[in-house]
Design an enzyme around this catalytic site. Sequence first.
Site, PDB file in Angstrom:
ATOM      1  N   GLU A   1       0.818  -1.216   0.000  1.00 19.69           N
ATOM      2  CA  GLU A   1       0.000   0.000   0.000  1.00 19.69           C
ATOM      3  C   GLU A   1       0.855   1.271   0.000  1.00 19.69           C
ATOM      4  OE1 GLU A   1      -4.018  -1.697   2.220  1.00 19.69           O
ATOM      5  OE2 GLU A   1      -2.607  -0.481   3.365  1.00 19.69           O
TER       6      GLU A   1
ATOM      7  N   GLU B   1      -6.515  -8.004  -0.695  1.00 20.16           N
ATOM      8  CA  GLU B   1      -6.950  -7.967   0.696  1.00 20.16           C
ATOM      9  C   GLU B   1      -8.437  -7.661   0.779  1.00 20.16           C
ATOM     10  OE1 GLU B   1      -4.895  -5.412   3.383  1.00 20.16           O
ATOM     11  OE2 GLU B   1      -2.901  -5.950   2.637  1.00 20.16           O
TER      12      GLU B   1
END
Length: 694
Positions: free
Chosen positions: A165, A321
């Site tokens: 991320e 995710e």
Amino acid sequence: MSRSSTPKPMKYPPISDKLPVFMHGADYNPDQWLHDPQVLAEDIRLMKLAHCNVMAIGIFSWASLEPEEGVYQFEWLDRVLDTFAENGIYAWLATPSGARPAWMSEKYPEVLRVEKNRVRNLHGMRHNHCFTSPVYREKVTQMNTKLAERYSKHPAVVGWHVSNEYGGECHCDYCQDAFRDWLKRKYGSLDALNRAWWTNFWSHTYTSWSQVESPAPHGEMMVHGQNLDWRRFVSDQTIDFYKHEIEPLKRISPELPCTVNMMDLFYGLDYREFAKVVDVISWDAYPMWHETDSDAGVGSWFAFNHDLFRSLKQKPFMLMESTPSLTNWQPVSKLKRPGMHKLSSLQAVAHGSDTVQYFQWRKSRGSSEKFHGAVIDHVGHEHTRVFEDVASLGQTLAGLTEVLGTTVPAEAAILFDWDNRWAIHDSQGPRNKGIHYEETVMQQYRALWELGVPTDIIGSFDDFSGYKLLVVPMAYLLREETGAKMEQFVKDGGTLFVTYWSGIVDENDLCHLTGFPGPLRKTLGVWAEEIDGLHDHDRNALILEDGNSLGLSGTYEIHELCEHIHAEGSKVLGVYRDDFYAGKPVLTVNELGQGKAYYLAARVSDLAFYEALYGKLVQDAGVHRALDTELPAGVTATPRTDGAHEYVFVQNFSGRAARVELDRQSYTDAETGRAVEGAIELPVNGIVILKREV
């Protein structure tokens, strides 16, 4: 009708030849459990029981891999990967750069970020490092080289999960120098930079490159071209760091794909540019389900994101995710209600994902994510509702292998550009309390979603010619060449729909001087003379003209933004009800070549208006719908196809049971193989996958 000369493939090969099925798994952190060797053995048993076949491993493991500078400990990772291989489980092996170890911050403080106030951070958190720092880049290269040399040929490894991320920015001296070098490459001279940034305003002209700095709260923040270029630089520098990260991986193992997990509609990075250097797109989805009686609003937002990430490379992506139960960081951490795990996971598959993966496999015992959802709860066994949901979904995915690699046949597209987004939020008018660009985009998308219209989310530099309908919400920053492409799109038979606050500035955030909407004035046949920002309590209305060419009627509420426009050859379809511009155009259409260009000059608040409008535009343009039937509110349908068969995912986000009348008889249930006729009944949070021949 526009058509691309090179149609997209109908089916793509699996992400990894090692695993030619849907990937199903989670982020796995065995380095948190090295003190208890029994945990790994139990995890393997439970992974098999849950029908999980892949794990992302090593994401924040730098301190476990290199506890001291130059001292490496790979034995624990050897053991995990070898055990995976022995049990038919695979791994996305991560590079650990998302969080540096404490010894590095202590010995090399330059790796820590400097905030926009020019104060360097202390050690802590994630991504608290400078992407430009030579030391950090050197340390990342050393670590990634070691990983690639040791594991690139390991039978369990299917690819590289690069960092985690990416996000944030640094304002240190290294980054200031890099920003100046970036500007020199872009503009070539200070004269060109000063013209592009309009620095004569407030006497901000730069006479030396050393005077140029990043925006700062105690310095310069009002030169919009500078702000825009800084955001572009931060994005480009992050991408450059990613390229630096993967260099040793690609040099040693060019056959292994690299991915980086992105985030939903993340503001700070231009993912469309990032996608160009990523082998396979992956992203992390965390909806806030069950905030209201209907989940349609949340469902459409995440459908938009799925479509965006699929469209970045026009091929299947990865759901890297999601949570199997709840998060621990949202304002309210609400459990998924029965059925929602399957519905939300298969929503990703419907829009093009070839994986369903979770954060996390086993709950951490301590620190900030100890209450974040996981497949394995603190109790440590499989006898939980969440585990049963995960295992059941694993069985479903195992039976859908024929869907793997298929595409979403979109003939409609929405234009969404990051630099336009940045420029809009920096524009200082007409509503500084909330211009609501993202909400405007979603108003258009939600209507198409409710209609079951597969939609791509594209950028200004993409090819428009393969679409029948192109939707352009608030294209405030619009390049001349993009306007020319849209004009040609319409001339070639396409249907163009553009909203208010479009064609205002060019790529340098300088206003077009030919009248708004700038490059689209001729195409749309309108001149937008001025725009009125309304207070929150202000209301106006759109009155549709009798006998208009769309065949629509009624009066619809308007709020927040009203443009005062003049029709220049376009036909007026609807007018304002109130204020000094009562009777002036709100909705127009211009016929150009073989196509039509529509313009909406105000923010209509009613979803019913957009559904009626897009229902007619879709019908007139001949745009493909997943089901040629009226869908109940909050129920949508999304198709994937291999060219011979279409798999229609009918999804119920309405919060109540629903019945869908089918448009044809020759369907089968893709999960059971049974024939389906007449209608289908969807329970709350229900989903049915219909299969039909094309």
